[in-house]
Motif scaffolding. Structure first.
Motif, short mmCIF file in Angstrom:
data_model
loop_
_atom_site.label_atom_id
_atom_site.label_comp_id
_atom_site.label_asym_id
_atom_site.label_seq_id
_atom_site.Cartn_x
_atom_site.Cartn_y
_atom_site.Cartn_z
N SER A 189 0.81 -1.22 0.00
CA SER A 189 0.00 0.00 0.00
C SER A 189 0.85 1.27 0.00
O SER A 189 0.35 2.37 -0.29
CB SER A 189 -0.92 0.01 1.23
OG SER A 189 -0.15 -0.05 2.43
N LYS A 190 2.14 1.15 0.29
CA LYS A 190 3.02 2.31 0.30
C LYS A 190 3.44 2.74 -1.11
O LYS A 190 3.98 3.83 -1.28
CB LYS A 190 4.27 2.02 1.13
CG LYS A 190 3.98 1.76 2.60
CD LYS A 190 5.25 1.44 3.37
CE LYS A 190 4.95 1.16 4.83
NZ LYS A 190 6.19 0.82 5.57
N ARG A 191 3.21 1.89 -2.08
CA ARG A 191 3.55 2.23 -3.47
C ARG A 191 2.43 3.09 -4.05
O ARG A 191 1.35 2.59 -4.35
CB ARG A 191 3.74 0.98 -4.31
CG ARG A 191 4.93 0.11 -3.89
CD ARG A 191 4.95 -1.18 -4.70
NE ARG A 191 6.05 -2.04 -4.32
CZ ARG A 191 7.25 -2.06 -4.91
NH1 ARG A 191 7.47 -1.24 -5.93
NH2 ARG A 191 8.19 -2.87 -4.51
N SER A 192 2.69 4.35 -4.21
CA SER A 192 1.64 5.27 -4.66
C SER A 192 1.25 5.04 -6.11
O SER A 192 0.07 5.15 -6.47
CB SER A 192 2.09 6.72 -4.46
OG SER A 192 3.29 6.97 -5.18
N ALA A 193 2.21 4.70 -6.96
CA ALA A 193 1.92 4.51 -8.37
C ALA A 193 1.09 3.26 -8.61
O ALA A 193 0.17 3.26 -9.44
CB ALA A 193 3.21 4.44 -9.18
N SER A 194 1.41 2.20 -7.89
CA SER A 194 0.67 0.95 -8.03
C SER A 194 0.90 0.07 -6.81
O SER A 194 2.00 -0.47 -6.65
CB SER A 194 1.10 0.20 -9.30
OG SER A 194 0.41 -1.04 -9.40
N PRO A 195 -0.10 -0.09 -5.94
CA PRO A 195 0.07 -0.97 -4.78
C PRO A 195 0.29 -2.43 -5.18
O PRO A 195 0.84 -3.20 -4.40
CB PRO A 195 -1.25 -0.80 -4.02
CG PRO A 195 -1.82 0.50 -4.51
CD PRO A 195 -1.40 0.61 -5.93
N ILE A 196 -0.14 -2.80 -6.37
CA ILE A 196 0.02 -4.18 -6.85
C ILE A 196 1.10 -4.21 -7.92
O ILE A 196 1.04 -3.49 -8.91
CB ILE A 196 -1.31 -4.71 -7.43
CG1 ILE A 196 -2.39 -4.72 -6.35
CG2 ILE A 196 -1.12 -6.12 -8.00
CD1 ILE A 196 -3.78 -5.00 -6.89
N VAL A 197 2.11 -5.05 -7.71
CA VAL A 197 3.21 -5.21 -8.67
C VAL A 197 3.41 -6.70 -8.94
O VAL A 197 3.50 -7.50 -8.00
CB VAL A 197 4.51 -4.58 -8.14
CG1 VAL A 197 5.66 -4.81 -9.13
CG2 VAL A 197 4.33 -3.10 -7.87
N LEU A 198 3.49 -7.06 -10.21
CA LEU A 198 3.69 -8.45 -10.62
C LEU A 198 5.05 -8.59 -11.31
O LEU A 198 5.17 -8.39 -12.52
CB LEU A 198 2.56 -8.88 -11.57
CG LEU A 198 1.13 -8.63 -11.09
CD1 LEU A 198 0.13 -9.03 -12.17
CD2 LEU A 198 0.85 -9.38 -9.79
N PRO A 199 6.12 -8.90 -10.54
CA PRO A 199 7.45 -9.03 -11.14
C PRO A 199 7.50 -10.20 -12.13
O PRO A 199 6.88 -11.25 -11.92
CB PRO A 199 8.35 -9.30 -9.94
CG PRO A 199 7.56 -8.88 -8.75
CD PRO A 199 6.13 -9.10 -9.09
N LEU A 200 8.28 -10.01 -13.18
CA LEU A 200 8.50 -11.05 -14.18
C LEU A 200 9.94 -11.57 -14.05
O LEU A 200 10.79 -10.95 -13.42
CB LEU A 200 8.28 -10.50 -15.59
CG LEU A 200 6.93 -9.83 -15.88
CD1 LEU A 200 6.89 -9.36 -17.33
CD2 LEU A 200 5.78 -10.79 -15.59
N GLY A 201 10.20 -12.69 -14.68
CA GLY A 201 11.56 -13.24 -14.70
C GLY A 201 12.37 -12.63 -15.81
O GLY A 201 13.08 -13.33 -16.53
N ALA A 202 12.30 -11.32 -15.98
CA ALA A 202 13.03 -10.61 -17.05
C ALA A 202 13.55 -9.30 -16.49
O ALA A 202 13.05 -8.80 -15.47
CB ALA A 202 12.10 -10.35 -18.25
N HIS A 203 14.53 -8.73 -17.18
CA HIS A 203 15.23 -7.55 -16.68
C HIS A 203 15.42 -6.52 -17.78
O HIS A 203 15.47 -6.87 -18.97
CB HIS A 203 16.60 -7.95 -16.13
CG HIS A 203 16.54 -9.13 -15.21
ND1 HIS A 203 16.41 -9.00 -13.86
CD2 HIS A 203 16.57 -10.46 -15.46
CE1 HIS A 203 16.37 -10.20 -13.30
NE2 HIS A 203 16.46 -11.11 -14.26
N SER A 204 15.53 -5.28 -17.37
CA SER A 204 15.81 -4.22 -18.33
C SER A 204 17.13 -4.49 -19.04
O SER A 204 18.13 -4.81 -18.39
CB SER A 204 15.89 -2.87 -17.62
OG SER A 204 16.42 -1.88 -18.49
N PRO A 205 17.17 -4.38 -20.37
CA PRO A 205 18.42 -4.59 -21.09
C PRO A 205 19.37 -3.40 -21.02
O PRO A 205 20.53 -3.51 -21.41
CB PRO A 205 17.95 -4.84 -22.53
CG PRO A 205 16.66 -4.10 -22.63
CD PRO A 205 16.03 -4.18 -21.27
#
Length: 261
Positions: A189-205
């Motif tokens: 709930s502390k994430r103002s932009a999006s309280p829900i985050v779904l991490p993926l098994g990928a990374h910024s190149p």
């Protein structure tokens, strides 16, 4: 009545003993043969762990980066060795938790071995695990992200559950293409932009870190609708609230296919 001679009695005993010796030999040979098939002991303490925080150059890359799967996902119950190929030397290990329990999509199978996608760098990393000490499940879902049309789609058993405009990576910080998977589900709930985050098994190149993290790409919401349909993010996929509510229900390990369409 005919008397049985002592040597006749002894011959019967010797014959029985010989049979027992043969059976014992067969049992020992069989035991030793089974030991050859047993998994060798691996010193996991010397192996690097595969996680969003690590880069493992020895990991083989996904041979079919845009292919589908049959939905099989596995969860290692304990620290598990990763191999570059069946019966090869181990190069890393994977633990039972990442952002919650670790569920990995299976992309190939071969005689007691499973090839899985990994959460570590480089993108599209894979590893082979022995098909033992694993929990199994099946995901009927598939998430598709199209960076060209800037859309995201959700399917269940091949049936569309919805398609939405999405914000994707900007030109300098693109969303990585290829197949990856839903690695975790975070509610904060502390994430103002999006309280829900779904991490993926990928990374910024292009970014080693953002937001204090290791540059892990995620699907999440956004408070302003003008980003949906724009190439504007640091690599993450920003989606409308209605899409996020459906995606949040998808099981971990579900395949995510990202292409340029």
């Amino acid at each position: 009545m005919r008397k049985v001679r002592a040597n006749e009695r002894g011959g019967g005993s010797i014959g029985a003993l010989a049979v027992l010796l043969v059976l014992a030999t067969v049992a020992v040979v069989g035991f030793l043969g089974n030991r050859k098939d047993a998994a060798p002991v691996v010193d996991l303490t010397v192996l690097p762990g595969s996680s969003t925080q690590t880069t493992i150059a020895a990991a083989p890359l996904d041979p079919e980066p845009f292919g589908g799967t049959d939905g099989l996902v596995v969860h290692p119950r304990t620290q598990t060795a990763l191999y570059s190929a069946p019966d090869a030397e181990p190069f890393a290990k994977i633990g039972p938790t990442q952002f919650g329990p670790t569920w990995l999509p299976v992309v190939s199978k071969l005689d007691g071995w499973l090839q899985v996608l990994l959460p570590s760098k480089p993108n599209r990393s894979t590893g082979w695990v022995r098909d033992e000490g694993l929990d199994r499940a099946s995901s009927a879902y598939l998430i598709r992200v199209h960076t060209g049309s800037r859309t995201i789609e959700l399917f269940e058993n091949g049936k569309s559950l919805g398609s939405w405009k999405a914000g994707v990576g900007a030109k300098a910080t693109p969303t990585p293409s290829g197949r990856t998977f839903l690695l975790g589900s975070i509610v904060d709930s502390k994430r103002s932009a999006s309280p829900i985050v779904l991490p993926l098994g990928a990374h910024s190149p292009t970014l080693d870190t953002f937001g204090g993290g290791p540059g892990t790409v995620a699907i999440h919401g956004w408070p302003r609708p003008d980003v949906f349909g724009a190439a504007i993010s640091a690599g993450c996929v920003r989606v409308p609230k209605v899409a996020l509510s459906k995606l949040q229900k998808v099981p971990l390990g579900t395949l995510v296919l990202i292409d340029g369409k």
